[in-house]
Design a protein around this motif. Structure first.
Motif, PDB file in Angstrom:
ATOM      1  N   ASN A  46       0.920  -1.134  -0.172  1.00  0.00           N
ATOM      2  CA  ASN A  46      -0.035   0.011   0.078  1.00  0.00           C
ATOM      3  C   ASN A  46       0.838   1.480  -0.093  1.00  0.00           C
ATOM      4  OD1 ASN A  46      -2.410   1.460   0.401  1.00  0.00           O
ATOM      5  ND2 ASN A  46      -3.376  -0.176   1.151  1.00  0.00           N
ATOM      6  N   LEU A  47       0.120   2.458  -0.019  1.00  0.00           N
ATOM      7  CA  LEU A  47       0.875   3.628  -0.168  1.00  0.00           C
ATOM      8  C   LEU A  47       1.967   3.890   1.059  1.00  0.00           C
ATOM      9  CD1 LEU A  47      -1.900   5.964  -1.378  1.00  0.00           C
ATOM     10  CD2 LEU A  47      -0.294   5.041  -2.693  1.00  0.00           C
ATOM     11  N   ASP A  88       3.902   1.974   2.083  1.00  0.00           N
ATOM     12  CA  ASP A  88       5.174   1.165   1.720  1.00  0.00           C
ATOM     13  C   ASP A  88       5.889   1.931   0.741  1.00  0.00           C
ATOM     14  OD1 ASP A  88       4.522  -0.845   3.682  1.00  0.00           O
ATOM     15  OD2 ASP A  88       2.967  -1.406   2.021  1.00  0.00           O
ATOM     16  N   VAL A  89       5.262   2.895  -0.017  1.00  0.00           N
ATOM     17  CA  VAL A  89       6.134   3.341  -1.389  1.00  0.00           C
ATOM     18  C   VAL A  89       7.511   3.798  -0.945  1.00  0.00           C
ATOM     19  CG1 VAL A  89       6.226   5.444  -2.623  1.00  0.00           C
ATOM     20  CG2 VAL A  89       4.064   4.173  -2.418  1.00  0.00           C
ATOM     21  N   SER A  90       7.850   4.699   0.359  1.00  0.00           N
ATOM     22  CA  SER A  90       9.173   5.074   0.382  1.00  0.00           C
ATOM     23  C   SER A  90      10.105   3.957   0.502  1.00  0.00           C
ATOM     24  CB  SER A  90       9.278   5.993   1.617  1.00  0.00           C
ATOM     25  OG  SER A  90       8.533   5.268   2.765  1.00  0.00           O
ATOM     26  N   MET A  91       9.785   2.956   1.097  1.00  0.00           N
ATOM     27  CA  MET A  91      10.676   1.980   1.212  1.00  0.00           C
ATOM     28  C   MET A  91      10.977   0.949   0.151  1.00  0.00           C
ATOM     29  SD  MET A  91       9.209  -1.204   3.905  1.00  0.00           S
ATOM     30  CE  MET A  91       7.632  -2.291   3.551  1.00  0.00           C
ATOM     31  N   ILE A  92       9.682   1.075  -0.841  1.00  0.00           N
ATOM     32  CA  ILE A  92       9.862   0.148  -2.137  1.00  0.00           C
ATOM     33  C   ILE A  92      10.669   0.942  -2.930  1.00  0.00           C
ATOM     34  CG2 ILE A  92       8.666  -0.260  -4.121  1.00  0.00           C
ATOM     35  CD1 ILE A  92       8.112  -2.210  -2.085  1.00  0.00           C
ATOM     36  N   GLN A  93      10.629   2.304  -2.815  1.00  0.00           N
ATOM     37  CA  GLN A  93      11.569   3.159  -3.490  1.00  0.00           C
ATOM     38  C   GLN A  93      13.089   3.201  -3.281  1.00  0.00           C
ATOM     39  OE1 GLN A  93       9.482   6.833  -3.251  1.00  0.00           O
ATOM     40  NE2 GLN A  93       9.018   7.080  -5.570  1.00  0.00           N
ATOM     41  N   ALA A 128       6.176  -5.694  -4.898  1.00  0.00           N
ATOM     42  CA  ALA A 128       4.884  -5.207  -4.635  1.00  0.00           C
ATOM     43  C   ALA A 128       4.240  -6.556  -4.541  1.00  0.00           C
ATOM     44  CB  ALA A 128       4.209  -4.713  -5.593  1.00  0.00           C
ATOM     45  N   MET A 129       3.325  -6.761  -3.679  1.00  0.00           N
ATOM     46  CA  MET A 129       2.209  -8.086  -3.434  1.00  0.00           C
ATOM     47  C   MET A 129       1.367  -7.980  -4.674  1.00  0.00           C
ATOM     48  SD  MET A 129       3.281  -9.445  -0.696  1.00  0.00           S
ATOM     49  CE  MET A 129       1.944 -10.619  -0.556  1.00  0.00           C
ATOM     50  N   GLY A 130       0.762  -9.155  -5.015  1.00  0.00           N
ATOM     51  CA  GLY A 130      -0.317  -9.142  -6.007  1.00  0.00           C
ATOM     52  C   GLY A 130      -1.366  -8.691  -5.969  1.00  0.00           C
ATOM     53  N   ASN A 131      -1.897  -8.270  -4.640  1.00  0.00           N
ATOM     54  CA  ASN A 131      -2.889  -7.581  -4.019  1.00  0.00           C
ATOM     55  C   ASN A 131      -2.688  -6.296  -3.876  1.00  0.00           C
ATOM     56  OD1 ASN A 131      -1.474  -9.212  -1.646  1.00  0.00           O
ATOM     57  ND2 ASN A 131      -2.678  -7.466  -0.706  1.00  0.00           N
ATOM     58  N   ALA A 132      -1.507  -5.714  -4.088  1.00  0.00           N
ATOM     59  CA  ALA A 132      -0.970  -4.454  -3.843  1.00  0.00           C
ATOM     60  C   ALA A 132      -1.727  -3.397  -4.613  1.00  0.00           C
ATOM     61  CB  ALA A 132       0.534  -4.273  -4.140  1.00  0.00           C
ATOM     62  N   LEU A 133      -1.644  -2.010  -4.319  1.00  0.00           N
ATOM     63  CA  LEU A 133      -2.322  -0.978  -5.261  1.00  0.00           C
ATOM     64  C   LEU A 133      -1.431  -0.920  -6.389  1.00  0.00           C
ATOM     65  CD1 LEU A 133      -2.925   2.070  -2.701  1.00  0.00           C
ATOM     66  CD2 LEU A 133      -4.701   0.327  -3.798  1.00  0.00           C
ATOM     67  N   SER A 134      -2.079  -0.562  -7.624  1.00  0.00           N
ATOM     68  CA  SER A 134      -1.455  -0.595  -8.705  1.00  0.00           C
ATOM     69  C   SER A 134      -0.294   0.551  -8.892  1.00  0.00           C
ATOM     70  CB  SER A 134      -2.492  -0.053 -10.082  1.00  0.00           C
ATOM     71  OG  SER A 134      -3.100   1.045  -9.646  1.00  0.00           O
ATOM     72  N   GLU A 135      -0.593   1.480  -7.992  1.00  0.00           N
ATOM     73  CA  GLU A 135       0.612   2.691  -7.884  1.00  0.00           C
ATOM     74  C   GLU A 135       1.936   1.954  -7.129  1.00  0.00           C
ATOM     75  OE1 GLU A 135       1.286   6.838  -5.755  1.00  0.00           O
ATOM     76  OE2 GLU A 135      -0.838   6.096  -6.003  1.00  0.00           O
ATOM     77  N   LEU A 136       1.741   1.275  -6.214  1.00  0.00           N
ATOM     78  CA  LEU A 136       2.805   0.538  -5.676  1.00  0.00           C
ATOM     79  C   LEU A 136       3.383  -0.238  -6.578  1.00  0.00           C
ATOM     80  CD1 LEU A 136       4.278   0.549  -2.899  1.00  0.00           C
ATOM     81  CD2 LEU A 136       3.466  -1.841  -2.780  1.00  0.00           C
ATOM     82  N   LYS A 137       2.718  -1.028  -7.446  1.00  0.00           N
ATOM     83  CA  LYS A 137       3.388  -1.806  -8.454  1.00  0.00           C
ATOM     84  C   LYS A 137       4.165  -1.114  -9.318  1.00  0.00           C
ATOM     85  CE  LYS A 137      -0.401  -5.280  -7.935  1.00  0.00           C
ATOM     86  NZ  LYS A 137      -1.743  -6.158  -8.827  1.00  0.00           N
ATOM     87  N   GLU A 138       4.009   0.037  -9.543  1.00  0.00           N
ATOM     88  CA  GLU A 138       4.756   0.953 -10.550  1.00  0.00           C
ATOM     89  C   GLU A 138       6.047   1.122 -10.029  1.00  0.00           C
ATOM     90  OE1 GLU A 138       2.397   4.249 -11.694  1.00  0.00           O
ATOM     91  OE2 GLU A 138       0.456   2.848 -12.727  1.00  0.00           O
ATOM     92  N   TYR A 139       6.045   1.382  -8.509  1.00  0.00           N
ATOM     93  CA  TYR A 139       7.501   1.734  -8.093  1.00  0.00           C
ATOM     94  C   TYR A 139       8.227   0.234  -7.871  1.00  0.00           C
ATOM     95  CZ  TYR A 139       5.620   6.347  -6.800  1.00  0.00           C
ATOM     96  OH  TYR A 139       5.084   7.712  -6.968  1.00  0.00           O
TER      97      TYR A 139
END
Length: 289
Positions: free
Chosen positions: A238-239, A241-246, A253-264
């Motif tokens: 989810n959102l 988590d964005v900062s640590m994903i970046q 990103a999880m398969g159930n993640a927000l599409s925005e997170l999947k992009e990162y």
């Protein structure tokens, strides 16, 4: 080579029953057998995070409250990023003005003014993630789940936060109408440079000090371990988590993640209900990502 793995909990490490699957447990053990440290990075406070970890036999360091506190494996605080009292009072005034329910996480635990509203808002969150449930089923599941999430109920949070021993770490807000009510309040709160507003679901916003972000906290831990961020793996949905994903060299990103997170994220794994964390860990190690 990966040396540190940081995983979100809700919607990521935990399944629909708020437990850690055997497949995830074995993958974490597999990582540890390769000399890789595993830790969680969650929006929960430590007491909320512990039951699922203890049930699974996982003893690890923790990033909690979206990065507002970092604990070592023994439970000692090694980093903290609180919100000051005056700013907290302003935030609560804004939330009251917009008739938004909130909970305040502190160094003494999490506090709410209404058990009924807590149940209603968490039921809305569960219904969002599992739309096949009836409202009655969502309420029943919420009551069962909340037994594992310790909280204190008080008459007035405004009176609580002025006590000398209280340090404010995070404010989480819920409204069943989602962005219609939360959006205007978030816009006002976002105007304060020292604050960071994120979300872990459509019907909530989470407010922290700007220094309290999972990415900042993971970087702090890595620096303390003398680990380059290229050697860090993060997993989220989810959102918040964005900062640590970046920030991480390897990110899922999880398969159930927000599409925005999947992009990162660099990679996408299976959903949380299919042990996506375990599959991501094994893939990262076996394929030397």
């Amino acid at each position: 080579m990966i040396k540190l793995i940081a995983s979100d909990m809700d919607g990521t490490l935990l399944d629909a029953e708020m437990r850690i699957s055997q497949e995830n447990i074995e993958a974490i053990q597999y990582a540890q057998s390769h000399g890789i440290e595993f830790m969680v990075a969650t929006g929960r406070n430590r007491s909320e995070a512990l039951p699922a970890l203890e049930e699974a036999g996982i003893d690890c360091a923790m990033i909690t409250l979206n990065g507002a506190q970092v604990f070592d494996q023994e439970g000692n605080v090694v980093f903290s990023a609180p919100i000051d009292l005056e700013t907290t009072q302003t935030i609560l005034d804004i939330l009251d003005e917009h008739q938004i329910y909130y909970e305040v996480s502190t160094n003494k635990g999490t506090y709410s003014e209404s058990k009924e509203q807590r149940i209603e808002n968490f039921a809305a969150h569960i219904a969002e993630t599992m739309p096949h449930l009836t409202h009655k089923m969502a309420i029943a599941m919420t009551v069962a789940r909340l037994e594992f999430l310790p909280i204190h109920f008080v008459d007035s949070i405004h009176e609580l936060i002025v006590q000398d021993e209280i340090t404010i770490l995070k404010i989480i807000c819920f409204h069943k109408e989602g962005a219609v009510y939360l959006g205007p309040a978030a816009k006002k709160i976002n105007a304060y440079d020292e604050l960071f507003v994120t979300s872990s679901g459509e019907n909530n916003i989470e407010i922290n000090h700007r220094a309290a972000q999972k990415g900042i906290a993971v970087s702090h831990v890595a620096l303390n371990r003398n680990i380059d961020m290229k050697e860090v793996m993060t997993i989220g949905d989810n959102l918040n988590d964005v900062s640590m994903i970046q920030a991480a060299g390897v990110s899922f990103a999880m398969g159930n993640a927000l599409s925005e997170l999947k992009e990162y994220a660099k990679y996408v794994t299976e959903p949380n209900v299919q042990s996506g964390v375990g599959k991501a860990i094994r893939r990262a190690i076996d394929e030397e990502l």
